[in-house]
Design a protein around this motif. Structure first.
Motif, PDB file in Angstrom:
ATOM      1  N   ALA A   5       0.829  -1.203   0.000  1.00  0.00           N
ATOM      2  CA  ALA A   5       0.000   0.000   0.000  1.00  0.00           C
ATOM      3  C   ALA A   5       0.867   1.259   0.000  1.00  0.00           C
ATOM      4  N   THR A   6       1.968   1.229   0.744  1.00  0.00           N
ATOM      5  CA  THR A   6       2.849   2.396   0.783  1.00  0.00           C
ATOM      6  C   THR A   6       3.432   2.671  -0.593  1.00  0.00           C
ATOM      7  N   ILE A   7       3.887   1.606  -1.268  1.00  0.00           N
ATOM      8  CA  ILE A   7       4.457   1.795  -2.596  1.00  0.00           C
ATOM      9  C   ILE A   7       3.403   2.362  -3.539  1.00  0.00           C
ATOM     10  N   TYR A   8       2.176   1.822  -3.444  1.00  0.00           N
ATOM     11  CA  TYR A   8       1.097   2.317  -4.302  1.00  0.00           C
ATOM     12  C   TYR A   8       0.834   3.802  -4.042  1.00  0.00           C
ATOM     13  N   ILE A   9       0.690   4.142  -2.767  1.00  0.00           N
ATOM     14  CA  ILE A   9       0.376   5.542  -2.431  1.00  0.00           C
ATOM     15  C   ILE A   9       1.478   6.481  -2.922  1.00  0.00           C
ATOM     16  N   VAL A  10       2.726   6.111  -2.642  1.00  0.00           N
ATOM     17  CA  VAL A  10       3.832   6.993  -3.007  1.00  0.00           C
ATOM     18  C   VAL A  10       3.937   7.145  -4.521  1.00  0.00           C
ATOM     19  N   LYS A  11       3.834   6.016  -5.236  1.00  0.00           N
ATOM     20  CA  LYS A  11       4.026   6.080  -6.689  1.00  0.00           C
ATOM     21  C   LYS A  11       2.846   6.710  -7.409  1.00  0.00           C
ATOM     22  N   ARG A  12       1.616   6.436  -6.925  1.00  0.00           N
ATOM     23  CA  ARG A  12       0.438   6.865  -7.673  1.00  0.00           C
ATOM     24  C   ARG A  12      -0.221   8.117  -7.117  1.00  0.00           C
ATOM     25  N   LYS A  13      -0.122   8.348  -5.815  1.00  0.00           N
ATOM     26  CA  LYS A  13      -0.935   9.396  -5.217  1.00  0.00           C
ATOM     27  C   LYS A  13      -0.143  10.625  -4.780  1.00  0.00           C
ATOM     28  N   MET A  14       1.127  10.449  -4.427  1.00  0.00           N
ATOM     29  CA  MET A  14       1.849  11.599  -3.903  1.00  0.00           C
ATOM     30  C   MET A  14       2.528  12.353  -5.029  1.00  0.00           C
ATOM     31  N   ARG A  15       2.635  13.676  -4.859  1.00  0.00           N
ATOM     32  CA  ARG A  15       3.184  14.488  -5.941  1.00  0.00           C
ATOM     33  C   ARG A  15       4.534  15.087  -5.618  1.00  0.00           C
ATOM     34  N   VAL A  16       5.320  15.217  -6.669  1.00  0.00           N
ATOM     35  CA  VAL A  16       6.589  15.917  -6.536  1.00  0.00           C
ATOM     36  C   VAL A  16       6.301  17.405  -6.526  1.00  0.00           C
ATOM     37  N   MET A  17       6.881  18.129  -5.580  1.00  0.00           N
ATOM     38  CA  MET A  17       6.678  19.581  -5.549  1.00  0.00           C
ATOM     39  C   MET A  17       7.914  20.249  -4.948  1.00  0.00           C
ATOM     40  N   PRO A  18       8.130  21.540  -5.292  1.00  0.00           N
ATOM     41  CA  PRO A  18       9.262  22.230  -4.674  1.00  0.00           C
ATOM     42  C   PRO A  18       8.960  22.459  -3.193  1.00  0.00           C
ATOM     43  N   LEU A  19      10.000  22.490  -2.365  1.00  0.00           N
ATOM     44  CA  LEU A  19       9.772  22.670  -0.934  1.00  0.00           C
ATOM     45  C   LEU A  19      10.212  24.038  -0.440  1.00  0.00           C
ATOM     46  N   ASP A  20      10.920  24.787  -1.290  1.00  0.00           N
ATOM     47  CA  ASP A  20      11.416  26.081  -0.836  1.00  0.00           C
ATOM     48  C   ASP A  20      10.305  27.129  -0.887  1.00  0.00           C
ATOM     49  N   PRO A  21      10.464  28.229  -0.131  1.00  0.00           N
ATOM     50  CA  PRO A  21       9.468  29.294  -0.173  1.00  0.00           C
ATOM     51  C   PRO A  21       9.258  29.777  -1.609  1.00  0.00           C
ATOM     52  N   MET A  22       8.017  30.168  -1.928  1.00  0.00           N
ATOM     53  CA  MET A  22       7.690  30.580  -3.292  1.00  0.00           C
ATOM     54  C   MET A  22       7.389  32.072  -3.341  1.00  0.00           C
ATOM     55  N   THR A  23       7.656  32.682  -4.497  1.00  0.00           N
ATOM     56  CA  THR A  23       7.150  34.031  -4.719  1.00  0.00           C
ATOM     57  C   THR A  23       5.757  33.881  -5.313  1.00  0.00           C
ATOM     58  N   GLU A  24       5.032  34.985  -5.412  1.00  0.00           N
ATOM     59  CA  GLU A  24       3.687  34.899  -5.950  1.00  0.00           C
ATOM     60  C   GLU A  24       3.698  34.347  -7.383  1.00  0.00           C
ATOM     61  N   GLU A  25       4.719  34.763  -8.168  1.00  0.00           N
ATOM     62  CA  GLU A  25       4.801  34.288  -9.557  1.00  0.00           C
ATOM     63  C   GLU A  25       4.994  32.776  -9.601  1.00  0.00           C
ATOM     64  N   GLU A  26       5.891  32.298  -8.734  1.00  0.00           N
ATOM     65  CA  GLU A  26       6.153  30.847  -8.728  1.00  0.00           C
ATOM     66  C   GLU A  26       4.908  30.073  -8.307  1.00  0.00           C
ATOM     67  N   ALA A  27       4.171  30.649  -7.348  1.00  0.00           N
ATOM     68  CA  ALA A  27       2.955  29.984  -6.885  1.00  0.00           C
ATOM     69  C   ALA A  27       1.938  29.888  -8.015  1.00  0.00           C
ATOM     70  N   GLU A  28       1.807  30.993  -8.794  1.00  0.00           N
ATOM     71  CA  GLU A  28       0.884  30.963  -9.932  1.00  0.00           C
ATOM     72  C   GLU A  28       1.301  29.911 -10.948  1.00  0.00           C
ATOM     73  N   GLU A  29       2.597  29.887 -11.194  1.00  0.00           N
ATOM     74  CA  GLU A  29       3.161  28.919 -12.129  1.00  0.00           C
ATOM     75  C   GLU A  29       2.813  27.499 -11.666  1.00  0.00           C
ATOM     76  N   TYR A  30       2.959  27.280 -10.366  1.00  0.00           N
ATOM     77  CA  TYR A  30       2.697  25.972  -9.775  1.00  0.00           C
ATOM     78  C   TYR A  30       1.231  25.582  -9.984  1.00  0.00           C
ATOM     79  N   VAL A  31       0.326  26.544  -9.716  1.00  0.00           N
ATOM     80  CA  VAL A  31      -1.099  26.262  -9.874  1.00  0.00           C
ATOM     81  C   VAL A  31      -1.426  26.019 -11.337  1.00  0.00           C
ATOM     82  N   ARG A  32      -0.844  26.848 -12.245  1.00  0.00           N
ATOM     83  CA  ARG A  32      -1.115  26.688 -13.680  1.00  0.00           C
ATOM     84  C   ARG A  32      -0.683  25.332 -14.191  1.00  0.00           C
ATOM     85  N   ASN A  33       0.409  24.834 -13.642  1.00  0.00           N
ATOM     86  CA  ASN A  33       0.899  23.532 -14.097  1.00  0.00           C
ATOM     87  C   ASN A  33       0.150  22.367 -13.464  1.00  0.00           C
ATOM     88  N   GLY A  34      -0.962  22.670 -12.822  1.00  0.00           N
ATOM     89  CA  GLY A  34      -1.794  21.584 -12.301  1.00  0.00           C
ATOM     90  C   GLY A  34      -1.452  21.173 -10.895  1.00  0.00           C
TER      91      GLY A  34
END
Lengths: 480, 116
Positions: free
Chosen positions: B83-112
């Motif tokens: 179940a852990t392998i399934y959740i990690v591979k299929r359900k969890m998303r790669v994302m940046p962890l550093d603080p974002m500027t407003e532009e980066e946040a918009e970019e993030y939302v636009r990219n789904g």
């Protein structure tokens, strides 16, 4: 061996010298390894941190006495591999980057802006972790004593020096590198021991039948002693060593240190697999051991006795490195947290704030503090109690009562404020100490369950009727 | 999407500031961990005390282990791993962890990234 060690330490040391220009950069590097931990390393350090001597010496020893029921109890740790990392999750990593937090205390300071919260937290870390480290040292020394015939005191001092020197000078980088190696050694040792026991006993089926012949209770979930492994008490371990370990400061610190979300993902998978192999293998080895070496009296001596009686002396030495590695990696990361509490949280914040800019002085103070704390632990471990497991569980429960709710609610609930956190911490620690000494099994449960429940209630109730946290904090934690 | 204007991409919360868009995903991932934990707990308790409560003489065995132990501990561990392998591979998303500027946040939302 010591020469190689010292040489390695010098290298680490000079590396950190070149890197850290200022005091605060040094602190970040020392505490979290500069947030560069990859997935495999993250898993190994986490596993090595929470699967301590409790799982390697005490746990299997108790399984030897109580049979499969104790293995069943220990399996309440099934979720630990994935649960901690998923629950603190990426949000914890993001927030710790936003606030520049290097330890759980930094996190609490940024979230609650309260000296009282910080001081309670630091004192709790210092007291309960010192108890925890003493327990680990006792375990390791018993192990050396049981397998080599070395005198308990000599074993204790030898072990303590190795750990303290290592942590004092290396910081997180040193600890992390070591933990990874030790995690790998632990896994191999466990597999070797388990396979050897099963082969010698003629397969799992034969061993289980032999256990049943010794005492039918050995293969029942209720154990061999009437009224000891009761349902509410055993189930409480799902809280004590399962779900609530999120609140251990040493564990939380690891959850701040990974490089990126990919490291977290692979860390969760490796962590789950490795911790389950270790837990099942080691506890079953203890339980199965009763059919091969009968009549071992002290629980803490079961694993060393099994290893020395099953293997050629050279191989035995290599396998014993497993449990020793477990202890070592647990103690060194706990020592790191205690030193952080003293130097980072109390000294730099409340006593001498100007130290932040002085890299060299800060480093000297850190090293000296490590040695002093090490000395206190050794003194405590000189006169050991009967079974280290109980001392270990006491320390775990004390930390959980302090940290679980301030961490979780602070991370996920905007309403969490300082008065609530203080009420929760005081209620948690108070209830735990009270029931630990005066009411051993409240409602048949382990004291940790009522203490966490009351702590949560007190936290929420007080936070609801007092002022909300400042908008600045909410913006820092929830904003961009 | 772009013609909706930037203000609509990042919504403000009750405090009047833009909330980090990554948190929605983060908080969803927490529930996977909690749910899997509860599933493991229920299997452990049901199998352990359900199959293990009768007299020891009547136990059945799987691969040499008593059935209650095999299901509650061994099979349950294997389930946790799968179940852990399934959740990690299929359900969890790669994302940046550093603080974002407003532009980066918009970019993030636009990219789904902000999709639930």
């Amino acid at each position: 061996m010591y020469f190689i060690g010292f040489y390695a330490l010098k290298l680490v040391n000079s590396a950190s010298l070149r890197k850290g220009g200022s005091g605060s950069a040094y602190m970040e590097e020392y505490m979290t390894g500069g947030r560069g931990t990859g997935g495999f390393v993250l898993a190994m350090t986490l596993v090595a941190t929470y699967l301590s001597a409790g799982s390697f010496i005490g746990g299997p020893g108790t399984a030897y006495t109580h049979g499969l029921a104790w293995v069943f109890l220990a399996m309440s740790q099934i979720p630990t591999g994935y649960y901690t990392l998923m629950v603190l999750g990426k949000k914890f990593a993001i927030v710790s980057r936003k606030t520049g937090a290097n330890s759980i205390s930094d996190f609490l300071r940024a979230r609650y802006e309260s000296s009282a919260v910080l001081i309670i937290a630091s004192l709790s870390i210092i007291c309960f972790l010192i108890a925890a480290m003493a327990a680990q040292l006792i375990g390791a020394s018993r192990l050396l004593q049981g397998s080599t015939g070395l005198d308990y005191t000599t074993a204790l001092i030898f072990f303590a020096i190795t750990v303290v020197v290592h942590t004092a000078i290396g910081g997180f980088r040193g600890v992390v590198f070591n933990d990874t190696l030790q995690g790998a050694v632990m896994t191999l040792s466990t597999l070797a021991l388990f396979i050897a026991i099963v082969m010698k006993g003629g397969g799992i089926g034969n061993i289980v039948q032999a256990m049943k012949a010794i005492n039918p209770g050995m293969i029942s979930p209720y154990g061999v002693k009437e009224g000891f492994m009761t349902v509410p008490w055993v189930s409480s371990f799902w809280v004590l060593v399962g779900f609530a370990v999120v609140g251990l400061p040493a564990v939380a610190q690891r959850a701040m240190s990974y490089r990126d979300s990919k490291s977290l993902h692979s860390g969760i998978i490796y962590g789950t697999i490795v911790s389950l192999v270790l837990l099942t293998g080691m506890h079953l080895a203890g339980a199965f051991g009763v059919t091969q070496v009968a009549g071992i009296k002290s629980g803490d001596l079961v694993i060393p006795t099994l290893i020395t009686s099953l293997f050629h002396p050279v191989v035995a030495g290599l396998i014993l490195a497993g449990p020793l590695a477990a202890v070592m990696s647990t103690v060194d990361s706990q020592l790191l947290v205690v030193v952080a509490a003293i130097v980072n949280d109390l000294l730099v914040n409340y006593i001498k704030p100007d130290l932040k800019a002085k890299f060299k002085t800060l480093r000297t103070i850190t090293v000296v503090t490590s040695f002093i704390v090490g000395l206190i632990i050794v003194v405590l471990a000189f006169d050991p109690p009967e079974l280290m497991v109980w001392l270990n569980l006491f320390a775990t429960a004390g930390q959980l009562s302090t940290f679980l709710w301030p961490t979780i609610l602070g991370l996920y609930w905007k309403g969490a404020n300082a008065p609530g956190a203080i009420a929760g911490m005081v209620t948690g620690i108070g209830t735990y100490l009270f029931s630990n000494y005066l009411l051993p099994r409240p409602l048949g449960l382990h004291p940790i369950v009522p203490s966490l429940a009351l702590s949560l209630l007190a936290f929420i109730a007080v936070a609801k009727v007092t002022r909300k946290p400042s908008e600045k904090v909410i913006r820092l934690f929830w904003g961009l | 999407m772009a013609e909706m204007g930037e203000r609509h991409i990042l919504e403000k919360n009750e405090y009047g500031f833009v909330e980090d868009p990554r948190y929605r995903e983060c908080e969803k991932e927490v529930w996977y961990g909690v749910l899997l934990g509860i599933v493991n707990l229920v299997i452990w308790a049901a199998a352990g005390y359900g199959l293990g409560s009768g007299p020891v003489e009547n136990y059945s065995y799987i691969m040499g282990f008593p059935a209650w132990f095999f299901v509650s501990c061994i099979a349950n561990s294997l389930l946790a791993i799968v179940a852990t392998i399934y959740i990690v591979k299929r359900k969890m998303r790669v994302m940046p962890l550093d603080p974002m500027t407003e532009e980066e946040a918009e970019e993030y939302v636009r990219n789904g990234g902000g999709k639930s």
